[in-house]
Design a protein around this motif. Structure first.
Motif, PDB file in Angstrom:
ATOM      1  N   ASN A 165       0.860  -1.182   0.000  1.00 48.99           N
ATOM      2  CA  ASN A 165       0.000   0.000   0.000  1.00 48.99           C
ATOM      3  C   ASN A 165       0.898   1.234   0.000  1.00 48.99           C
ATOM      4  O   ASN A 165       1.672   1.446   0.945  1.00 48.99           O
ATOM      5  CB  ASN A 165      -0.912   0.001   1.226  1.00 48.99           C
ATOM      6  N   ILE A 166       0.795   2.032  -1.047  1.00 55.17           N
ATOM      7  CA  ILE A 166       1.715   3.151  -1.259  1.00 55.17           C
ATOM      8  C   ILE A 166       0.950   4.466  -1.132  1.00 55.17           C
ATOM      9  O   ILE A 166      -0.025   4.700  -1.861  1.00 55.17           O
ATOM     10  CB  ILE A 166       2.364   3.064  -2.663  1.00 55.17           C
ATOM     11  N   ASP A 167       1.383   5.315  -0.204  1.00 52.65           N
ATOM     12  CA  ASP A 167       0.734   6.621  -0.040  1.00 52.65           C
ATOM     13  C   ASP A 167       1.090   7.563  -1.187  1.00 52.65           C
ATOM     14  O   ASP A 167       0.217   8.181  -1.788  1.00 52.65           O
ATOM     15  CB  ASP A 167       1.143   7.261   1.294  1.00 52.65           C
ATOM     16  N   LYS A 168       2.380   7.681  -1.451  1.00 54.52           N
ATOM     17  CA  LYS A 168       2.851   8.581  -2.510  1.00 54.52           C
ATOM     18  C   LYS A 168       3.938   7.879  -3.321  1.00 54.52           C
ATOM     19  O   LYS A 168       4.754   7.146  -2.769  1.00 54.52           O
ATOM     20  CB  LYS A 168       3.423   9.878  -1.927  1.00 54.52           C
ATOM     21  N   ALA A 169       3.922   8.130  -4.630  1.00 53.10           N
ATOM     22  CA  ALA A 169       4.958   7.582  -5.516  1.00 53.10           C
ATOM     23  C   ALA A 169       5.622   8.726  -6.267  1.00 53.10           C
ATOM     24  O   ALA A 169       4.949   9.660  -6.727  1.00 53.10           O
ATOM     25  CB  ALA A 169       4.361   6.582  -6.500  1.00 53.10           C
ATOM     26  N   PHE A 170       6.947   8.634  -6.405  1.00 54.77           N
ATOM     27  CA  PHE A 170       7.737   9.664  -7.080  1.00 54.77           C
ATOM     28  C   PHE A 170       8.433   9.017  -8.279  1.00 54.77           C
ATOM     29  O   PHE A 170       9.293   8.152  -8.108  1.00 54.77           O
ATOM     30  CB  PHE A 170       8.736  10.277  -6.101  1.00 54.77           C
ATOM     31  N   ILE A 171       8.037   9.443  -9.467  1.00 52.99           N
ATOM     32  CA  ILE A 171       8.425   8.779 -10.707  1.00 52.99           C
ATOM     33  C   ILE A 171       9.310   9.697 -11.542  1.00 52.99           C
ATOM     34  O   ILE A 171       8.957  10.859 -11.799  1.00 52.99           O
ATOM     35  CB  ILE A 171       7.182   8.389 -11.543  1.00 52.99           C
TER      36      ILE A 171
END
Length: 248
Positions: free
Chosen positions: A160-166
């Motif tokens: 479960n990922i709150d925020k992703a930085f791509i």
């Protein structure tokens, strides 16, 4: 922070990929001893690679070398983005040179759980025993130190990922956000589908370029973090689409 002379060294390398101690000494009007000290410091920071008589940025896919290109702009972006991470969150930091600097900033100021697909990024925390780091499995890409493939996607499905930085290699209105690497693109797309909140993180030089394969469209993400050099056309496009645009 780097001093003005060290920033000029990185700018010179960004323009030419390689330079010599003698050239830098003459250009910056300082001794060769001072230049060698600067190169030693910049190499320790992971911003260039020293060679006999000078320094190089030898590999466009090597994060160590890409860090030195537009370094100050990337650092400002990383600090801007770090302020959006809250204590106790679970975040995923994908690959990319700005994301390396983001990891370093978070190391200083936040207590979060950091998931990454990139071994180089994970190594930024090797001296911090308090850091909670999860490195996903997969096929190891030697140049970029990124993990890709079916195993990586399966790992993402369990989290479960709150925020992703791509990170990206390019963006155009027609093609959306693009990467040069098919395998990394496959994983990035999977992350974007899974995360609650997605940040595209890149310096402005990538906007207006199109690379091999699409990872997502503008409608799939919520935030874009870049530097203030972004063209007015892109600023207008992103704001019209309802994107939270972070300019550093």
């Amino acid at each position: 922070m780097l001093n003005e002379r060290q920033n000029l060294i990185l700018k010179t390398l960004g323009e030419n990929d390689q330079t010599s101690v003698n050239v830098l000494s003459e250009k910056l009007n300082v001794s060769s001893v001072t230049i060698r000290q600067d190169l030693k410091f910049l190499e320790a920071e992971g911003l260039l690679k020293r060679v006999h008589g000078g320094a190089v940025l030898k590999d466009a896919d090597d994060l160590t070398n890409r860090l030195g290109v537009n370094y100050e702009k990337k650092l400002r972006i990383a600090r801007k983005v770090a302020a959006r991470v809250n204590e106790g969150e679970t975040i995923l930091i994908e690959s990319g040179s700005v994301n390396v600097l983001l990891a370093r900033e978070l190391l200083k100021i936040k207590r979060v759980t950091i998931i990454t697909t990139n071994v180089y990024i994970a190594r930024q925390f090797r001296k911090n025993e308090q850091a909670n780091i999860i490195v996903l499995g997969g096929i190891y890409q030697h140049d970029s130190e990124t993990l890709v493939g079916k195993i990586t996607r399966a790992c993402i499905d369990q989290l479960n990922i709150d925020k992703a930085f791509i990170g990206i290699d390019g963006y155009s209105k027609e093609a959306g956000f693009t990467l040069r690497d098919l395998f990394r693109a496959e994983v990035s797309s999977h992350i974007i589908q899974k995360a609650k909140d997605v940040f595209i993180v890149s310096d402005s030089s990538k906007f207006g370029k199109t690379h091999l394969t699409n990872i997502c469209s503008i409608n799939d993400i919520q935030h874009i973090a870049t530097n203030t050099d972004l063209s007015e056309d892109f600023k207008s496009e992103f704001k019209k689409a309802g994107i939270d645009l972070l300019l550093a």
